[in-house]
Design a protein around this motif. Structure first.
Motif, PDB file in Angstrom:
ATOM      1  N   PRO A  83      60.235  43.005  61.004  1.00 48.35           N
ATOM      2  CA  PRO A  83      60.905  44.283  61.297  1.00 48.35           C
ATOM      3  C   PRO A  83      61.235  45.052  60.016  1.00 48.35           C
ATOM      4  O   PRO A  83      61.590  44.472  58.990  1.00 48.35           O
ATOM      5  N   GLY A  84      61.099  46.360  60.096  1.00 49.62           N
ATOM      6  CA  GLY A  84      61.394  47.210  58.951  1.00 49.62           C
ATOM      7  C   GLY A  84      60.211  47.450  58.029  1.00 49.62           C
ATOM      8  O   GLY A  84      60.318  48.240  57.088  1.00 49.62           O
ATOM      9  N   THR A  85      59.096  46.795  58.285  1.00 47.21           N
ATOM     10  CA  THR A  85      57.904  46.977  57.448  1.00 47.21           C
ATOM     11  C   THR A  85      56.982  48.019  58.081  1.00 47.21           C
ATOM     12  O   THR A  85      57.073  48.304  59.280  1.00 47.21           O
ATOM     13  N   PRO A  86      56.074  48.590  57.294  1.00 48.81           N
ATOM     14  CA  PRO A  86      55.090  49.515  57.876  1.00 48.81           C
ATOM     15  C   PRO A  86      54.262  48.872  58.986  1.00 48.81           C
ATOM     16  O   PRO A  86      53.886  49.549  59.950  1.00 48.81           O
ATOM     17  N   ALA A 120      53.884  50.218  62.834  1.00 48.84           N
ATOM     18  CA  ALA A 120      52.614  50.418  63.529  1.00 48.84           C
ATOM     19  C   ALA A 120      52.646  49.791  64.918  1.00 48.84           C
ATOM     20  O   ALA A 120      52.095  50.350  65.881  1.00 48.84           O
ATOM     21  N   LEU A 121      53.306  48.628  65.048  1.00 45.06           N
ATOM     22  CA  LEU A 121      53.423  47.999  66.360  1.00 45.06           C
ATOM     23  C   LEU A 121      54.229  48.866  67.315  1.00 45.06           C
ATOM     24  O   LEU A 121      53.917  48.931  68.517  1.00 45.06           O
ATOM     25  N   LEU A 122      55.265  49.528  66.806  1.00 45.76           N
ATOM     26  CA  LEU A 122      56.055  50.419  67.649  1.00 45.76           C
ATOM     27  C   LEU A 122      55.196  51.558  68.189  1.00 45.76           C
ATOM     28  O   LEU A 122      55.336  51.963  69.349  1.00 45.76           O
TER      29      LEU A 122
END
Length: 300
Positions: free
Chosen positions: A271-274, A278-280
């Motif tokens: 969480p919090g990574t690019p 992208a998953l969001l």
């Protein structure tokens, strides 16, 4: 030539095919043999060379390779595995082929059910935004959450009953661009199918898929002929995705208890990574109408 093709039961034939494939791919130098001058007609080891290395008679080995000898002892299997320098996964596959050949019963096994239990579909929903799906033993995609479908770009172009990860990798035009290591992905996929089909060569679902891929994909036919069964699945996969760009995800596949060989695949990112961002995005990218295929309505 007729001598190159096993003629026993289908189970014994599969044992013979595996032995011949590994023999022809094992160089004399790899097992410590000195090759004299002149052209060798046989790729890899000759039958008599392998039999000598394993400490068995040539006639007995030839019968195994032709599918006529289906009850080799554990000691013979272990000796062949050592002679061929099989790794642990290949050695276990050899044992499974021999065990199945010894207890062979005529008649193809039934096709496993494609039904996915409701609680597993709810599990997929609870894993959002992590892409997740349920697949059959032959890699049919049976259920998915939004990201699980969207991650394999273009998979939603196909009807739900046609979606299969092996078919996608080898036949979908988007697959080569999606995976920067496509060659590695398809080699592992073919090896996994070979391992499964080796112990269930008459299973209709596997036979149908393999027949289609052999007909339509030269890459699959080449890899199938190699008879690799020890495909390594990487802990991470990188996707060059047309919707969200390049994303690297950790992947995990688990067998589902109480199902006919079904597995769940899940992709995660910190969480919090690019990559997680992208998953969001993928979680909201399912085309209109796909949700109705995916899950039954669950009242609140």
């Amino acid at each position: 030539m007729a001598s190159e093709h096993p003629t026993g039961s289908s189970e014994g034939a599969e044992l013979g095919r595996f032995l011949r494939a590994r023999r022809t791919r094992t160089s004399p130098q790899r097992v410590g043999l000195t090759v004299g001058p002149g052209l060798r007609r046989t790729p890899g080891l000759r039958r008599e060379e392998l039999a000598t290395l394993a400490g068995i008679s040539v006639d007995y080995y030839v019968r195994m390779e032709r599918g006529k000898e289906t009850r080799p002892s554990p000691a013979v299997l272990d000796a062949l595995a050592r002679a061929l320098r099989l790794d642990d996964q290949e050695h276990q596959h050899l044992r499974e082929l021999a065990a199945r050949a010894a207890r062979y019963a005529p008649g193809p096994p039934p096709v496993p059910s494609r039904t996915v239990r409701p609680h597993l579909k709810l599990l997929l929903e609870s894993l959002r935004p992590n892409p997740a799906y349920v697949i059959s033993r032959s890699m049919d995609v049976l259920a998915w959450n939004p990201g699980g479908l969207a991650l394999y770009a273009g998979l939603d172009d196909w009807p739900a009953g046609h979606r299969n990860l092996a078919r996608y990798l080898f036949l979908h035009p988007t697959a080569r661009g999606l995976f920067p290591d496509w060659d590695r992905q398809v080699a592992g996929c073919a090896a996994r199918l070979r391992a499964i089909a080796g112990t269930a060569p008459d299973a209709p679902d596997l036979a149908s898929l393999v027949g289609e891929l052999l007909l339509k994909s030269g890459d699959f036919a080449r890899l199938w002929e190699r008879y690799e069964v020890a495909g390594r699945k990487p802990a991470q996969k990188t996707f060059h995705h047309p919707r969200v760009g390049t994303v690297t995800l950790t992947c995990q596949t688990m067998h589902l208890d109480g199902t006919p060989g079904q597995r769940i695949g899940v992709y995660t990112a910190e969480p919090g990574t690019p990559d997680h961002d992208a998953l969001l995005l993928l979680d909201t990218a399912v085309p209109a109408g796909a949700r109705d295929e995916r899950l039954p309505h669950v009242s609140s």
